[in-house]
Design an enzyme around this catalytic site. Sequence first.
Site, PDB file in Angstrom:
ATOM      1  N   ALA A 147      30.028  41.405  27.549  1.00 28.63           N
ATOM      2  CA  ALA A 147      29.629  41.265  26.146  1.00 28.63           C
ATOM      3  C   ALA A 147      30.177  42.446  25.370  1.00 28.63           C
ATOM      4  O   ALA A 147      30.004  43.590  25.784  1.00 28.63           O
ATOM      5  CB  ALA A 147      28.109  41.201  26.019  1.00 28.63           C
ATOM      6  N   SER A 149      31.440  44.011  21.211  1.00 32.13           N
ATOM      7  CA  SER A 149      30.857  44.168  19.882  1.00 32.13           C
ATOM      8  C   SER A 149      30.984  42.907  19.038  1.00 32.13           C
ATOM      9  O   SER A 149      30.125  42.628  18.204  1.00 32.13           O
ATOM     10  CB  SER A 149      31.537  45.331  19.160  1.00 32.13           C
ATOM     11  OG  SER A 149      32.939  45.144  19.129  1.00 32.13           O
ATOM     12  N   LEU A 150      32.050  42.133  19.249  1.00 31.60           N
ATOM     13  CA  LEU A 150      32.297  40.975  18.396  1.00 31.60           C
ATOM     14  C   LEU A 150      32.048  39.642  19.082  1.00 31.60           C
ATOM     15  O   LEU A 150      31.995  38.605  18.429  1.00 31.60           O
ATOM     16  CB  LEU A 150      33.747  41.001  17.875  1.00 31.60           C
ATOM     17  CG  LEU A 150      34.171  42.271  17.135  1.00 31.60           C
ATOM     18  CD1 LEU A 150      35.606  42.152  16.661  1.00 31.60           C
ATOM     19  CD2 LEU A 150      33.247  42.556  15.959  1.00 31.60           C
ATOM     20  N   ASP A 302      43.795  48.910  19.319  1.00 31.01           N
ATOM     21  CA  ASP A 302      42.470  49.142  19.920  1.00 31.01           C
ATOM     22  C   ASP A 302      42.586  49.204  21.441  1.00 31.01           C
ATOM     23  O   ASP A 302      41.932  48.439  22.162  1.00 31.01           O
ATOM     24  CB  ASP A 302      41.522  48.010  19.503  1.00 31.01           C
ATOM     25  CG  ASP A 302      40.061  48.339  19.789  1.00 31.01           C
ATOM     26  OD1 ASP A 302      39.742  49.537  19.938  1.00 31.01           O
ATOM     27  OD2 ASP A 302      39.245  47.400  19.864  1.00 31.01           O
TER      28      ASP A 302
END
Length: 561
Positions: A147, A149-150, A302
């Site tokens: 899981a 952040s988005l 990123d």
Amino acid sequence: MIYSSSDSYKRETEPLRRYSAEDIAKYYRYRPWLGLFRSVKIFLYFAVFIIQLTLDKWFKKEENNKQKRAEQLRKILTKLGPTFIKVGQALSTRPDLIRKDFLEELIKLQDQLPPFDSRIAFEIIESELDLEVEEAYKEISATPVAAASLGQVYKAVLHTGEEVAVKVQRPNLLPVIRLDLYLMRLASRWVAPFLPLNLGHDLGLIVDEFGTKLFEEIDYINEGRNAEKFASNFLGDPEVKVPCIYWRYSSHNVLTLEWINGYKLNDLDTIREAGLDPSDIIRIGVTSGLRQLLEHGFFHADPHPGNLFAMPDGKMAYIDFGMMDQLTEDTKETIASSVVQLINRDYQALAKDFVNLGFLTPETDIKPIIPALEKVLGNAVGQSVGNFNFKTITDDFSELMYEYPFRVPAKFALIIRSLVTQEGLALSLNPDFRIVEVSFPYISRRLLTEESPAMRKRLIEVLFKDGRFQWERLENMIAIAQSDRQFDLLPTASLGLQFLVSEEGDYLRRQLITALIEDDRLHTEEVHRLWTLIQPELKPQKLFDVALQAIKQFSQELVAN
């Protein structure tokens, strides 16, 4: 919010695909209580945390409570949502900035975040793909394997047998991001004058750039296209792996892609147990990052450890292509040129490159800046990545920024983020790794071997200063490039000779003849040094092959004319 129908879900998300600072400001201008409530919440979370840290220090309980405080910080960032989680992810790659106990907790933000209900996730899959989950996938994990952040990821198997990762976006994501970006833009007006790096001029633009990219990142169609473009750039590269996209099972909020079996880059023990050398992994990461910036101009903005994997065969796999950016040809060439100016300690040329890149305005008088650059960057070449890093440079530049009109162009915010993150990974894997040993040879090789007229022009600018040929620079570039395992001198020399005998090379021919006899003497000593440098690579078979290739090409050109 639980979505009971596909229509309500789509109505909530479809109108918000593009970032617009004006539209967001207009929306919250008539809803000030929303921004006020969020601001108070953020302030209270961090105020309580800072007070607790201070009390620990006063009562000498820092050691006893350090793990508790680290967990508390991670939970605060998690509760505040995706924008703050992104900040935590960036900090998790910086062992030079964050103390170890905090670092270990922040690393969990990369893929150990609380998941949302799988029932909602499967409902989103069905509404987006217009298929039952069982129709789309032969098997799918009941719970997410990661899981972020988005969104969150499920492991699945297609009916055709391929193992895949299925990314499902978090529900109700856009309103939170939109409000945070609005508050960040408001805060930028107040914070800018106090920043040590003179960011004030472009701080609002930097927020807008971040907002634009964040909105792009939450569009999985955009991410899939980015992945395919990235894969085409590295087509045939034996060291870089990019997962395939399965478009039949992808949409704006669901992305199905090839499953990657690998080891996270911050899992040093597992990497070593697999028989992989961390220094090789770092070299691949740095070199592929430089290729993105200087060859393709299309770069991963990123690259934290949750998005990069070392594979059992020694390759590095990139995933998560939501946050990408594109550079112009001129910017790529100027970045390459500025690194070579740093190698050669030519701070006047480096200052000119800063002007061309937008860090200084064209009307800036660079003469007083040159000594300051020399003071800040003079010892950078040759230091290990543990000493030569962006934090060190930032600290040294902080006073300079108040005295001279430096600024950070909005376009470079993501570049700096990408470089800082990659540098942090190098620090995590091997604090003694010398980043210059990879980057400088790569850039020298690129300048020496690039066939484009623009890059040849940059090379000539480097080799000639004030109309005089810089013999030592050529020696340095060849010596540095030779440490790159992909550099082959003879093909490079062949390209140079072909350029010299062409019409385009007329200027360079005249300049070289002048260089050999300038100061009323033959420069035999310099030529001898060059010969000593390249002589070991002049094997008879290689010379024969290069000569044969040159004859063939010359014959083809004669026939064509």
